[in-house]
Design a protein around this motif. Structure first.
Motif, PDB file in Angstrom:
ATOM      1  N   GLU A  44       0.936  -1.417   0.020  1.00 38.22           N
ATOM      2  CA  GLU A  44      -0.076   0.155   0.024  1.00 38.22           C
ATOM      3  C   GLU A  44       0.616   1.244  -0.331  1.00 38.22           C
ATOM      4  OE1 GLU A  44       0.289  -1.724   2.115  1.00 38.22           O
ATOM      5  OE2 GLU A  44       1.053  -1.230   3.926  1.00 38.22           O
ATOM      6  N   GLN A  45       2.054   0.844   0.559  1.00 43.78           N
ATOM      7  CA  GLN A  45       3.008   2.526   0.387  1.00 43.78           C
ATOM      8  C   GLN A  45       3.696   2.755  -0.588  1.00 43.78           C
ATOM      9  OE1 GLN A  45       5.010   3.076   3.606  1.00 43.78           O
ATOM     10  NE2 GLN A  45       4.006   1.540   5.338  1.00 43.78           N
ATOM     11  N   LEU A  46       3.533   1.468  -1.564  1.00 45.97           N
ATOM     12  CA  LEU A  46       4.207   1.014  -2.823  1.00 45.97           C
ATOM     13  C   LEU A  46       4.022   2.709  -3.344  1.00 45.97           C
ATOM     14  CD1 LEU A  46       5.985  -0.243  -5.078  1.00 45.97           C
ATOM     15  CD2 LEU A  46       3.544  -0.404  -6.506  1.00 45.97           C
ATOM     16  N   GLN A  47       2.687   3.774  -4.653  1.00 44.37           N
ATOM     17  CA  GLN A  47       2.783   4.567  -4.810  1.00 44.37           C
ATOM     18  C   GLN A  47       3.693   6.181  -4.489  1.00 44.37           C
ATOM     19  OE1 GLN A  47      -0.611   3.551  -5.814  1.00 44.37           O
ATOM     20  NE2 GLN A  47      -0.911   4.692  -7.743  1.00 44.37           N
ATOM     21  N   TYR A  48       3.078   5.748  -2.357  1.00 42.46           N
ATOM     22  CA  TYR A  48       3.059   6.595  -1.486  1.00 42.46           C
ATOM     23  C   TYR A  48       4.780   7.137  -1.830  1.00 42.46           C
ATOM     24  CZ  TYR A  48       5.749   8.011   2.870  1.00 42.46           C
ATOM     25  OH  TYR A  48       6.270   8.490   3.745  1.00 42.46           O
ATOM     26  N   MET A  49       5.461   5.599  -1.855  1.00 44.98           N
ATOM     27  CA  MET A  49       6.800   6.052  -1.722  1.00 44.98           C
ATOM     28  C   MET A  49       7.823   6.477  -3.291  1.00 44.98           C
ATOM     29  SD  MET A  49       9.929   5.497   0.587  1.00 44.98           S
ATOM     30  CE  MET A  49       8.827   4.187   1.410  1.00 44.98           C
ATOM     31  N   SER A  50       7.004   5.968  -4.375  1.00 42.17           N
ATOM     32  CA  SER A  50       7.573   6.951  -5.594  1.00 42.17           C
ATOM     33  C   SER A  50       7.868   8.196  -5.637  1.00 42.17           C
ATOM     34  CB  SER A  50       6.922   6.149  -6.809  1.00 42.17           C
ATOM     35  OG  SER A  50       6.120   4.448  -6.262  1.00 42.17           O
ATOM     36  N   VAL A  51       6.882   8.925  -4.500  1.00 43.65           N
ATOM     37  CA  VAL A  51       6.324  10.354  -4.780  1.00 43.65           C
ATOM     38  C   VAL A  51       7.718  10.744  -3.900  1.00 43.65           C
ATOM     39  CG1 VAL A  51       5.493  12.043  -3.816  1.00 43.65           C
ATOM     40  CG2 VAL A  51       4.336  10.703  -4.738  1.00 43.65           C
ATOM     41  N   VAL A  52       8.123   9.971  -2.492  1.00 43.04           N
ATOM     42  CA  VAL A  52       8.817  10.152  -1.972  1.00 43.04           C
ATOM     43  C   VAL A  52      10.385  10.613  -2.431  1.00 43.04           C
ATOM     44  CG1 VAL A  52      10.332  10.053   0.618  1.00 43.04           C
ATOM     45  CG2 VAL A  52       7.948  10.068   0.059  1.00 43.04           C
ATOM     46  N   LEU A  53      10.714   9.469  -3.144  1.00 43.27           N
ATOM     47  CA  LEU A  53      12.086   9.142  -3.620  1.00 43.27           C
ATOM     48  C   LEU A  53      11.464   9.699  -5.427  1.00 43.27           C
ATOM     49  CD1 LEU A  53      12.153   5.209  -3.747  1.00 43.27           C
ATOM     50  CD2 LEU A  53      13.296   7.015  -2.835  1.00 43.27           C
ATOM     51  N   LYS A  54      10.576  10.524  -5.207  1.00 43.01           N
ATOM     52  CA  LYS A  54      10.889  11.102  -6.254  1.00 43.01           C
ATOM     53  C   LYS A  54      11.361  12.437  -6.322  1.00 43.01           C
ATOM     54  CE  LYS A  54      10.445  10.836 -10.673  1.00 43.01           C
ATOM     55  NZ  LYS A  54      11.194  10.699 -11.860  1.00 43.01           N
ATOM     56  N   ALA A  55      10.844  12.987  -5.079  1.00 40.60           N
ATOM     57  CA  ALA A  55      10.732  14.489  -4.547  1.00 40.60           C
ATOM     58  C   ALA A  55      12.405  14.291  -4.295  1.00 40.60           C
ATOM     59  CB  ALA A  55      10.399  14.770  -3.001  1.00 40.60           C
ATOM     60  N   VAL A  56      13.194  13.117  -3.531  1.00 34.81           N
ATOM     61  CA  VAL A  56      14.270  13.111  -3.479  1.00 34.81           C
ATOM     62  C   VAL A  56      15.316  13.917  -4.664  1.00 34.81           C
ATOM     63  CG1 VAL A  56      16.688  11.845  -1.551  1.00 34.81           C
ATOM     64  CG2 VAL A  56      14.181  11.886  -0.436  1.00 34.81           C
ATOM     65  N   GLU A  57      15.062  12.794  -5.081  1.00 33.97           N
ATOM     66  CA  GLU A  57      15.596  12.563  -6.624  1.00 33.97           C
ATOM     67  C   GLU A  57      15.899  14.081  -7.022  1.00 33.97           C
ATOM     68  OE1 GLU A  57      14.429   9.769  -9.824  1.00 33.97           O
ATOM     69  OE2 GLU A  57      15.033  11.208 -10.857  1.00 33.97           O
ATOM     70  N   GLN A  58      15.102  14.949  -6.525  1.00 37.67           N
ATOM     71  CA  GLN A  58      14.951  16.161  -7.187  1.00 37.67           C
ATOM     72  C   GLN A  58      16.152  16.946  -6.667  1.00 37.67           C
ATOM     73  OE1 GLN A  58      13.378  16.870  -9.693  1.00 37.67           O
ATOM     74  NE2 GLN A  58      12.848  15.090  -9.183  1.00 37.67           N
ATOM     75  N   PHE A  59      16.711  16.437  -5.795  1.00 38.57           N
ATOM     76  CA  PHE A  59      17.881  17.260  -4.550  1.00 38.57           C
ATOM     77  C   PHE A  59      18.856  17.042  -4.046  1.00 38.57           C
ATOM     78  CE2 PHE A  59      14.792  16.952  -1.178  1.00 38.57           C
ATOM     79  CZ  PHE A  59      15.294  16.057  -0.202  1.00 38.57           C
ATOM     80  N   ALA A  60      18.872  15.637  -4.548  1.00 36.68           N
ATOM     81  CA  ALA A  60      19.851  14.057  -4.027  1.00 36.68           C
ATOM     82  C   ALA A  60      19.905  12.654  -4.901  1.00 36.68           C
ATOM     83  CB  ALA A  60      20.129  13.974  -2.011  1.00 36.68           C
ATOM     84  N   PRO A  61      19.960  13.170  -6.135  1.00 34.42           N
ATOM     85  CA  PRO A  61      19.463  11.835  -7.021  1.00 34.42           C
ATOM     86  C   PRO A  61      20.084  10.587  -7.187  1.00 34.42           C
ATOM     87  CG  PRO A  61      21.085  14.416  -7.694  1.00 34.42           C
ATOM     88  CD  PRO A  61      20.354  14.604  -7.034  1.00 34.42           C
ATOM     89  N   GLU A  62      21.563  10.723  -6.433  1.00 35.21           N
ATOM     90  CA  GLU A  62      22.353   9.655  -5.779  1.00 35.21           C
ATOM     91  C   GLU A  62      21.594   8.919  -4.671  1.00 35.21           C
ATOM     92  OE1 GLU A  62      23.382  12.478  -4.942  1.00 35.21           O
ATOM     93  OE2 GLU A  62      23.808  12.718  -3.235  1.00 35.21           O
ATOM     94  N   LEU A  63      20.880   9.479  -3.961  1.00 33.15           N
ATOM     95  CA  LEU A  63      20.562   9.411  -3.067  1.00 33.15           C
ATOM     96  C   LEU A  63      19.131   8.532  -3.447  1.00 33.15           C
ATOM     97  CD1 LEU A  63      20.769  11.242   0.343  1.00 33.15           C
ATOM     98  CD2 LEU A  63      21.892   9.662  -0.288  1.00 33.15           C
ATOM     99  N   ALA A  64      18.256   8.673  -4.364  1.00 34.40           N
ATOM    100  CA  ALA A  64      17.276   8.103  -4.664  1.00 34.40           C
ATOM    101  C   ALA A  64      17.551   6.930  -6.010  1.00 34.40           C
ATOM    102  CB  ALA A  64      16.674   9.384  -5.368  1.00 34.40           C
ATOM    103  N   ARG A  65      18.671   7.049  -6.462  1.00 40.51           N
ATOM    104  CA  ARG A  65      18.872   6.160  -7.364  1.00 40.51           C
ATOM    105  C   ARG A  65      19.465   4.926  -6.558  1.00 40.51           C
ATOM    106  NH1 ARG A  65      23.331   8.135 -10.356  1.00 40.51           N
ATOM    107  NH2 ARG A  65      21.741  10.274  -9.272  1.00 40.51           N
ATOM    108  N   ALA A  66      20.159   5.204  -5.249  1.00 44.54           N
ATOM    109  CA  ALA A  66      20.840   4.142  -4.442  1.00 44.54           C
ATOM    110  C   ALA A  66      19.819   2.977  -3.547  1.00 44.54           C
ATOM    111  CB  ALA A  66      22.095   4.688  -3.751  1.00 44.54           C
ATOM    112  N   THR A  67      18.884   3.432  -3.963  1.00 51.01           N
ATOM    113  CA  THR A  67      17.337   2.966  -3.101  1.00 51.01           C
ATOM    114  C   THR A  67      16.868   2.167  -3.346  1.00 51.01           C
ATOM    115  OG1 THR A  67      17.729   5.273  -1.565  1.00 51.01           O
ATOM    116  CG2 THR A  67      15.257   4.027  -1.322  1.00 51.01           C
ATOM    117  N   THR A  68      15.935   0.662  -3.264  1.00 52.17           N
ATOM    118  CA  THR A  68      16.156  -0.033  -3.863  1.00 52.17           C
ATOM    119  C   THR A  68      13.767  -0.249  -2.834  1.00 52.17           C
ATOM    120  OG1 THR A  68      16.984  -1.276  -5.035  1.00 52.17           O
ATOM    121  CG2 THR A  68      14.755  -2.564  -4.432  1.00 52.17           C
TER     122      THR A  68
END
Length: 551
Positions: free
Chosen positions: A335-359
């Motif tokens: 149930e957190q799938l789409q929620y987490m996509s938003v969080v990671l997408k937001a993080v990607e905007q200012f820390a792309p390497e962190l978002a990329r390293a996250t699974t």
RNA sequence: GCACCCGUAGCUCAGCUGGAUAGAGCGUCUGUUUGCGGUACAGAAGGUCGUAGGUUCAAAUCCUGCCGGGUGCACCA
């Protein structure tokens, strides 16, 4: 050896057909051979040749000392049979060290203080443990962490009801609560608070105020006020209760990240990027996910308080500060799938390497076979301890053994044998069954193999000339490392469950017709039994299941 | 409404970087075995892989539509 063979075939393709590209070997049905490749079928078309012709050319040109024979079958499959010695060697290799030197943080279970551990927390703990084991097996330095909401509305609700139960803000009265019933007592407070929040406007307002008060307690590190004393005491009760359960199921976390620890850094991060990444909207601060095909979500609410989103942002940053991870694996419900996509997408905007390293890995719900509808409002949810209790009851009935290591073996295997993603229908009696695809079955299989070995004197494990039933067993054993590698690559422990059960089936066929102790072939067969027992033990360990010497 | 996930034997599930007759357990039926520790072995029945198309030499696996189930979509976590 597998890579050598793949390379050898690729070289033949290059030399004979001037075809570049890699070759993949798979394990076909054992009747065909030990390895197979469909490379001829793949490249025949661009070569303008008949696939079988291509296969034939490869067959004629390939050579490797470990190959016993190469055959062509069907439309153009190339089947390779290995020498006995090669098979035995393969049976003794472990997992490829693909994560060597990497630091990985795994985060899972994530229960909220002030609430109960439910079946889902149990499930995700088992899955997370096993995935962590898999990563370690592949050479990673793994740090297991746990994230939970010690601030937030649910805390306000619980605290409100606790104060009511105490007859006011009297922390000393907490001593009257039976230490063995603390978690149940808090769970009932949560239910009471949740119902009050929905049904009673006065209570709702009081809870909202209490919620803010809890944030203030953290902000000022308030340890002395009455509400603070109640809060800290009950929070600790929760952690004690979590630790007790985790230790019982053999799940160990390096540390908890309470949301109160990540809220501040998250809030600061969001504020630093407000106007660029985040935007003010109706008094709140949001991330406009819609611009990326996702949802728009609130990160700071109208009261100025950080939402879960912001705490998760803080968590990602904090984990990186604490561990300098190369990879971060987060395991939660789907149930957190789409929620987490938003969080990671937001993080990607200012820390792309962190978002990329996250699974982010998600799993389904745990449901009871013939399930009863569960409602958290009424408090009759399926709790973690209920699963253990049902399994223990079923186990005493089936085998007369309800020790924790058998019960946990049953539950863990039942949870892990399914591919991660879908819901689990948990059937207690099936999970504890001594025959069929179950944890206790494999535990017994291991104990029995050890017992056979105890009947054999000292011996030096070795290969030799195998008869067909012996060869089937080595063949199966030889594929173990590939299964491990696949499990690591997919982060799917279920591959190991499937393999272990198949292995025990192959063994039973072998064992049906062959004596081990006091047989002319004792040495050779004992070598196989030993390898079999060690493989079972290894696989079960990855799953977090005890492999007993006796049962 | 939009988005995401799922739909394989009576039940629970494998199989999903496309490949050789779609596999296993439970349950049902038939044999064998009581064996180094009891849970074992051989076999049978049971499937248009939700459905309709498409791509391909080849589709359970990839793409699209539809049907059915689940979940998520602004100040909860």
């Amino acid at each position: 050896m597998k890579q050598e063979l793949e390379q050898a075939i690729a070289t033949v393709c290059k030399n004979v057909f001037n075809h570049d590209g890699s070759v993949v070997l798979t394990h076909p049905d054992p009747q065909f051979g030990d390895y197979a490749t469909n490379i001829a079928l793949q490249i025949a078309k661009q070569l303008g040749k008949n696939p079988r012709e291509v296969a034939q050319a490869i067959q004629e040109n390939i050579s490797h000392t470990e190959i016993k024979s190469v055959t062509i079958a069907g439309p153009g499959f190339i089947n390779i049979s290995l020498s006995n010695d090669a098979l035995w060697k393969l049976a003794n290799v472990g997992a490829a060290q693909v994560f060597e030197g990497q630091i990985v943080v795994t985060e899972y279970s994530d229960p909220n203080p002030f609430k109960v551990l439910h079946a889902g927390h149990f499930y995700t703990s088992i899955v997370g443990d096993s995935i962590s084991n898999l990563l370690e097996l592949a050479g990673a330095e793994v740090h297991r962490v746990n994230f939970g909401g010690d601030v937030g509305l649910h805390v306000g609700k619980t605290l409100w009801a606790i104060i009511r139960k105490l007859g006011g803000e009297y922390p000393e009265k907490l001593e009257e609560v039976d230490p063995n019933l603390r978690s149940e007592w808090m769970a009932s407070a949560y239910v009471e608070g949740t119902n009050a929040y929905e049904d009673n406007e006065d209570a709702k307002q009081a809870i909202i105020i209490l919620n803010k008060q809890v944030y203030a307690i953290h902000q000022h590190d308030d340890r002395d006020s009455n509400v603070a004393r109640i809060y800290w005491t009950c929070r600790q009760w929760s952690y004690d209760y979590f630790n007790e359960f985790y230790s019982r199921i053999g799940s160990g976390f390096e540390r908890y990240y309470p949301e109160s620890d990540t809220a501040g850094i998250g809030l600061k991060t969001v504020q630093d990027h407000t106007g660029t990444v985040f935007h003010e909207s109706n008094g709140a601060v949001v991330f406009k996910g819609e611009e990326f095909g996702l949802h728009t979500r609130v990160f700071v609410n109208g009261e100025g308080l950080p939402t879960y989103e912001t705490k998760d942002v803080g968590l990602i940053i904090k984990k990186q500060q604490d561990y300098q991870f190369d990879r971060s694996v987060i395991i939660t419900g789907s149930e957190q799938l789409q929620y987490m996509s938003v969080v990671l997408k937001a993080v990607e905007q200012f820390a792309p390497e962190l978002a990329r390293a996250t699974t982010h890995i998600t799993h389904g719900l745990v449901k009871l076979q013939g399930g009863v509808k569960m409602s958290s409002r009424k408090g009759n949810i399926l709790r973690a301890v209920d699963i253990l209790e049902y399994a223990a009851q079923a186990s005493s009935k089936v085998s007369g053994n309800n020790e924790d290591w058998v019960v946990l073996g049953a539950v863990k295997y039942a949870f892990l044998r399914q591919r991660i993603g879908g819901d689990i229908i948990y059937d207690p009696s099936e999970s504890v069954s001594m025959n069929g695809n179950s944890g206790p079955y494999l535990q017994y299989a291991h104990a029995r193999a050890r017992s056979i070995l105890s009947k054999v004197g000292a011996f030096e494990p070795s290969s030799g000339e195998y008869d067909p039933s012996e060869r089937d067993l080595v063949q199966k054993l030889s594929t173990y490392s590939d299964i491990l590698n696949q499990a690591v690559m997919d982060l799917l422990p279920s591959h190991i469950c499937t393999y272990l059960y198949e292995l025990s089936q192959v063994f039973n066929r072998f064992y049906e017709n062959n004596h081990v102790a006091n047989d002319p072939r004792e040495q050779l067969r004992a070598s196989l039994v030993l390898r079999y027992a060690d493989t079972l033990a290894h696989g079960l360990r990855v799953l977090g299941i005890t492999a007993p010497e006796k049962m």
